[in-house]
Scaffold this motif. Sequence first.
Motif, PDB file in Angstrom:
ATOM      1  N   ARG A 164       0.841  -1.211   0.000  1.00  0.00           N
ATOM      2  CA  ARG A 164       0.000   0.000   0.000  1.00  0.00           C
ATOM      3  C   ARG A 164       0.872   1.256   0.000  1.00  0.00           C
ATOM      4  N   GLN A 165       1.936   1.230   0.801  1.00  0.00           N
ATOM      5  CA  GLN A 165       2.838   2.381   0.861  1.00  0.00           C
ATOM      6  C   GLN A 165       3.585   2.559  -0.454  1.00  0.00           C
ATOM      7  N   ILE A 166       4.014   1.452  -1.041  1.00  0.00           N
ATOM      8  CA  ILE A 166       4.717   1.526  -2.331  1.00  0.00           C
ATOM      9  C   ILE A 166       3.801   2.108  -3.400  1.00  0.00           C
ATOM     10  N   LYS A 167       2.546   1.669  -3.424  1.00  0.00           N
ATOM     11  CA  LYS A 167       1.592   2.186  -4.403  1.00  0.00           C
ATOM     12  C   LYS A 167       1.449   3.700  -4.274  1.00  0.00           C
ATOM     13  N   ASN A 168       1.357   4.187  -3.041  1.00  0.00           N
ATOM     14  CA  ASN A 168       1.234   5.632  -2.829  1.00  0.00           C
ATOM     15  C   ASN A 168       2.468   6.366  -3.322  1.00  0.00           C
ATOM     16  N   LEU A 169       3.642   5.803  -3.067  1.00  0.00           N
ATOM     17  CA  LEU A 169       4.881   6.442  -3.504  1.00  0.00           C
ATOM     18  C   LEU A 169       5.006   6.429  -5.028  1.00  0.00           C
ATOM     19  N   LEU A 170       4.536   5.371  -5.660  1.00  0.00           N
ATOM     20  CA  LEU A 170       4.558   5.311  -7.127  1.00  0.00           C
ATOM     21  C   LEU A 170       3.714   6.424  -7.734  1.00  0.00           C
ATOM     22  N   THR A 171       2.564   6.688  -7.130  1.00  0.00           N
ATOM     23  CA  THR A 171       1.687   7.746  -7.653  1.00  0.00           C
ATOM     24  C   THR A 171       2.286   9.130  -7.417  1.00  0.00           C
ATOM     25  N   GLU A 172       3.273   9.221  -6.511  1.00  0.00           N
ATOM     26  CA  GLU A 172       3.939  10.496  -6.242  1.00  0.00           C
ATOM     27  C   GLU A 172       5.208  10.664  -7.065  1.00  0.00           C
ATOM     28  N   GLY A 173       5.487   9.717  -7.958  1.00  0.00           N
ATOM     29  CA  GLY A 173       6.627   9.877  -8.857  1.00  0.00           C
ATOM     30  C   GLY A 173       7.855   9.061  -8.514  1.00  0.00           C
ATOM     31  N   TYR A 174       7.804   8.266  -7.454  1.00  0.00           N
ATOM     32  CA  TYR A 174       8.940   7.403  -7.125  1.00  0.00           C
ATOM     33  C   TYR A 174       8.960   6.180  -8.045  1.00  0.00           C
ATOM     34  N   ASN A 175      10.140   5.605  -8.220  1.00  0.00           N
ATOM     35  CA  ASN A 175      10.296   4.334  -8.920  1.00  0.00           C
ATOM     36  C   ASN A 175      10.412   3.223  -7.879  1.00  0.00           C
ATOM     37  N   ALA A 176      10.096   1.999  -8.287  1.00  0.00           N
ATOM     38  CA  ALA A 176      10.144   0.902  -7.318  1.00  0.00           C
ATOM     39  C   ALA A 176      10.494  -0.406  -8.011  1.00  0.00           C
ATOM     40  N   GLU A 177      11.266  -1.226  -7.280  1.00  0.00           N
ATOM     41  CA  GLU A 177      11.557  -2.600  -7.692  1.00  0.00           C
ATOM     42  C   GLU A 177      11.254  -3.525  -6.517  1.00  0.00           C
ATOM     43  N   TYR A 178      10.696  -4.682  -6.838  1.00  0.00           N
ATOM     44  CA  TYR A 178      10.278  -5.652  -5.834  1.00  0.00           C
ATOM     45  C   TYR A 178      10.989  -6.956  -6.158  1.00  0.00           C
ATOM     46  N   TYR A 179      11.937  -7.347  -5.308  1.00  0.00           N
ATOM     47  CA  TYR A 179      12.743  -8.533  -5.560  1.00  0.00           C
ATOM     48  C   TYR A 179      12.172  -9.746  -4.834  1.00  0.00           C
ATOM     49  N   PHE A 180      12.012 -10.842  -5.564  1.00  0.00           N
ATOM     50  CA  PHE A 180      11.772 -12.146  -4.966  1.00  0.00           C
ATOM     51  C   PHE A 180      13.082 -12.926  -5.058  1.00  0.00           C
ATOM     52  N   VAL A 181      13.636 -13.312  -3.920  1.00  0.00           N
ATOM     53  CA  VAL A 181      14.864 -14.104  -3.893  1.00  0.00           C
ATOM     54  C   VAL A 181      14.480 -15.543  -3.566  1.00  0.00           C
ATOM     55  N   LEU A 182      14.676 -16.440  -4.523  1.00  0.00           N
ATOM     56  CA  LEU A 182      14.301 -17.841  -4.354  1.00  0.00           C
ATOM     57  C   LEU A 182      15.452 -18.595  -3.714  1.00  0.00           C
ATOM     58  N   PHE A 183      15.222 -19.098  -2.513  1.00  0.00           N
ATOM     59  CA  PHE A 183      16.232 -19.895  -1.821  1.00  0.00           C
ATOM     60  C   PHE A 183      15.909 -21.381  -1.991  1.00  0.00           C
ATOM     61  N   THR A 184      15.808 -21.825  -3.202  1.00  0.00           N
ATOM     62  CA  THR A 184      15.457 -23.218  -3.455  1.00  0.00           C
ATOM     63  C   THR A 184      15.865 -23.615  -4.857  1.00  0.00           C
ATOM     64  N   PRO A 185      16.453 -24.800  -5.028  1.00  0.00           N
ATOM     65  CA  PRO A 185      16.772 -25.282  -6.371  1.00  0.00           C
ATOM     66  C   PRO A 185      15.590 -25.958  -7.042  1.00  0.00           C
ATOM     67  N   PHE A 186      14.499 -26.185  -6.302  1.00  0.00           N
ATOM     68  CA  PHE A 186      13.380 -26.972  -6.821  1.00  0.00           C
ATOM     69  C   PHE A 186      12.296 -26.133  -7.492  1.00  0.00           C
ATOM     70  N   LEU A 187      12.143 -24.900  -7.063  1.00  0.00           N
ATOM     71  CA  LEU A 187      11.000 -24.099  -7.476  1.00  0.00           C
ATOM     72  C   LEU A 187      11.047 -23.760  -8.961  1.00  0.00           C
ATOM     73  N   LYS A 188       9.944 -24.056  -9.666  1.00  0.00           N
ATOM     74  CA  LYS A 188       9.828 -23.769 -11.085  1.00  0.00           C
ATOM     75  C   LYS A 188       8.816 -22.658 -11.369  1.00  0.00           C
ATOM     76  N   LYS A 189       7.760 -22.586 -10.578  1.00  0.00           N
ATOM     77  CA  LYS A 189       6.732 -21.585 -10.814  1.00  0.00           C
ATOM     78  C   LYS A 189       6.297 -20.939  -9.502  1.00  0.00           C
ATOM     79  N   CYS A 190       6.197 -19.603  -9.531  1.00  0.00           N
ATOM     80  CA  CYS A 190       5.578 -18.838  -8.456  1.00  0.00           C
ATOM     81  C   CYS A 190       4.352 -18.158  -9.057  1.00  0.00           C
ATOM     82  N   LEU A 191       3.199 -18.525  -8.585  1.00  0.00           N
ATOM     83  CA  LEU A 191       1.963 -17.944  -9.101  1.00  0.00           C
ATOM     84  C   LEU A 191       1.335 -17.073  -8.028  1.00  0.00           C
ATOM     85  N   VAL A 192       0.811 -15.942  -8.444  1.00  0.00           N
ATOM     86  CA  VAL A 192       0.191 -15.010  -7.512  1.00  0.00           C
ATOM     87  C   VAL A 192      -1.311 -15.246  -7.473  1.00  0.00           C
ATOM     88  N   ASP A 193      -1.852 -15.366  -6.277  1.00  0.00           N
ATOM     89  CA  ASP A 193      -3.296 -15.516  -6.102  1.00  0.00           C
ATOM     90  C   ASP A 193      -3.947 -14.148  -6.303  1.00  0.00           C
TER      91      ASP A 193
END
Length: 228
Positions: free
Chosen positions: A149-178
């Motif tokens: 929610r805070q990131i969304k507000n900052l984006l509308t105010e002109g900030y840039n944003a990156e969201y990192y997912f760091v996978l700590f697993t050799p098995f994972l093939k797919k991450c799906l968002v609900d």
Amino acid sequence: MHMIKKLTKAQFIAEDKTRFSCTISLNNKMTKCYVPSTCKLRNLLDLECSDALITNNTYQKNASPYSLFALKVKGEYVIINSGFANRVVKNILMAKHQEILAEKVVKNYKCDFYLKQKNKIIEVKSIISDKATILLPNIKSQRAMMQLRQIKNLLTEGYNAEYYFVLFTPFLKKCLVDSRSEYGALLKDCIENGMRIKICRTVLDDNLNLVTNIVRQIGRAPRLNSSH
């Protein structure tokens, strides 16, 4: 950048009932070990394992002299130190940027990193799993939704944003968002307002060296697929 201090092999015995604690066997002696994970490991991994990697504990010095770093699951080590994701991302950022501010407060939002020259906020999330496919959010977190929610507000105010997912697993093939979840809806809103998602995988090779690869970058879709 020095990423890991000396890794020592031990035997994992069991996760304790109290948070941030487990029992290991080191040199045939039972001892307590600090677990640097915000979630109980039994909710993330099959704990029918025995081999563990530990480091000296620099997080909670009063808890134990040792800190659990990885567990061997299905023949592969899975990093369980959720906070280590920030060190992984900082190492990536240092290859391209000189001025990286950690835990910078931007209009009441405390981001993991801030790149002043690019007016960019960076949030980091670790994913610890022994599954091939997971549905996010795999752990309920009011804090994660508040951050979006805070990131969304900052984006509308002109900030840039990156969201990192760091996978700590050799098995994972797919991450799906609900998309039906509040987290999924917020993530989609942030992406539509310009936030970019980056997915990287960090694992240990046969010689216990860290290997990090950027898996994918996403700009306009809430569906994450790390099979590439």
